[in-house]
Design an enzyme around this catalytic site. Structure first.
Site, short mmCIF file in Angstrom:
data_model
loop_
_atom_site.label_atom_id
_atom_site.label_comp_id
_atom_site.label_asym_id
_atom_site.label_seq_id
_atom_site.Cartn_x
_atom_site.Cartn_y
_atom_site.Cartn_z
N HIS A 142 26.90 67.21 15.70
CA HIS A 142 27.67 67.58 16.91
C HIS A 142 27.59 69.08 17.19
O HIS A 142 27.45 69.49 18.34
CB HIS A 142 29.13 67.16 16.75
CG HIS A 142 29.34 65.68 16.83
ND1 HIS A 142 28.91 64.93 17.90
CD2 HIS A 142 29.94 64.82 15.98
CE1 HIS A 142 29.23 63.66 17.70
NE2 HIS A 142 29.85 63.56 16.54
N HIS A 172 36.37 66.89 16.68
CA HIS A 172 35.67 65.62 16.89
C HIS A 172 36.39 64.74 17.90
O HIS A 172 35.87 64.45 18.96
CB HIS A 172 35.45 64.87 15.58
CG HIS A 172 34.44 63.78 15.75
ND1 HIS A 172 34.73 62.61 16.40
CD2 HIS A 172 33.14 63.71 15.42
CE1 HIS A 172 33.64 61.85 16.45
NE2 HIS A 172 32.65 62.51 15.86
CO CO Z 1 30.70 61.84 15.81
#
Ligand code: CO
Length: 294
Positions: free
Chosen positions: A235, A172
């Site tokens: 994501h 991330h």
């Molecule tokens: Co994010």
């Protein structure tokens, strides 16, 4: 028989004077950022299974730190997931006195700092509600963590990858906090173990742009894509493997690489839930009784 019975009775009478034996009701609170993607849930469920096995008969309560995700789940799916504050109330309602909170974050970044602040605030507002509040730290904190996670991950990848294929992991990353430093070192450590394994992040400093030229230099033709996050959520499905021009898969394809995506979250990587569990068991960080520095 009679001797045994009187021995048992004696022990029973002794119990109240032996506080160490009078175990307080223990409970676990698992805290994740959260996800609104259904296909991401098996990873969280795998972590939960490991905890239910390790703490049989104990409450295992969940909280998501993301307000946006909790609101979205409530609005779109009528699903109520607790915030950290609500989950602490719930643990207390279930009679938990000795609470083990486990951060399911990957690094001690922004989200983990926020969790720590929320716990301290709640303890300040509700003193004495829990006897202990043990805080288990995120996945990657020590060299041992990194070693165990690398072994687990490489074992997982070995089953899915042909010789000569490169692997690109998507972490991330954060613009704030120390999480990016941990990811940068993890990237280095993974690549030192296997020169064809790369880790970059969707946000923060460890950009994918730096990986692309290295793949070209190595003469790689095929790349296996895998999220390096607890869940393969938004994501993973969009920024990593999605069809839009900006996704990592599209950028790789545009450069002539063949790609394949393995959309499993870290909870489904055998061995990873055990690293979290070790953190839960071994933490010495009791927020109800913080250690004073001399
Ligand atoms: Co994010």
């Amino acid at each position: 028989m009679r001797l045994l019975a009187s021995l048992a009775l004696a022990l029973l009478l002794l119990l109240p004077s032996l506080p160490a034996l009078a175990a307080s009701p223990e409970g676990v609170l698992l805290v994740a950022f959260g996800t609104s993607v259904d296909s991401a849930l098996p990873s969280l469920q795998a972590v939960e299974r490991a905890y239910k096995q390790a703490y049989p008969g104990r409450p295992v309560v969940w909280a998501y730190t993301s307000d946006i995700i909790r609101k979205k789940l409530a609005r779109e799916q009528g699903l109520r997931v607790l915030s950290v504050k609500e989950a602490l109330d719930e643990c207390s309602r279930q009679g938990v006195v000795d609470l083990r909170v486990q951060s399911l974050h990957v690094t001690g970044g922004e989200e983990f700092s926020m969790l720590e602040r929320m716990l301290v605030r709640s303890l300040t507002l509700n003193p004495g509600r829990f006897e202990h509040v043990w805080l288990g730290h995120p996945l990657l904190e020590s060299s041992r963590d990194l070693e165990e996670v690398r072994a687990a991950l490489f074992g997982h990848l070995a089953k899915r990858r042909q010789p000569g294929e490169a692997v690109v992991l998507m972490g991330h990353g954060n613009d704030r906090g120390p999480g990016d430093l941990t990811l940068a070192y993890a990237a280095h450590y993974f690549n030192a173990g296997d020169g064809l394994v790369y880790l970059a992040s969707v946000e923060g400093a460890n950009a994918f742009d730096k990986v692309l030229p290295q793949l070209r230099e190595k003469g790689v033709t095929k790349v296996l894509l895998q999220p390096f996050m607890l869940v393969a959520g938004d994501h993973a499905n969009n920024d990593l493997a999605g069809g839009e021009d900006e996704s990592w898969a599209s950028r790789l394809k545009a450069q002539g690489f063949e790609t394949e995506a393995e959309l499993t979250g870290l909870g489904l990587v055998e061995g990873v839930p055990q690293v979290y569990l070790r953190h839960t068991r071994e933490t010495g960080d009791d927020l109800a009784h913080p250690k004073k520095s001399d």
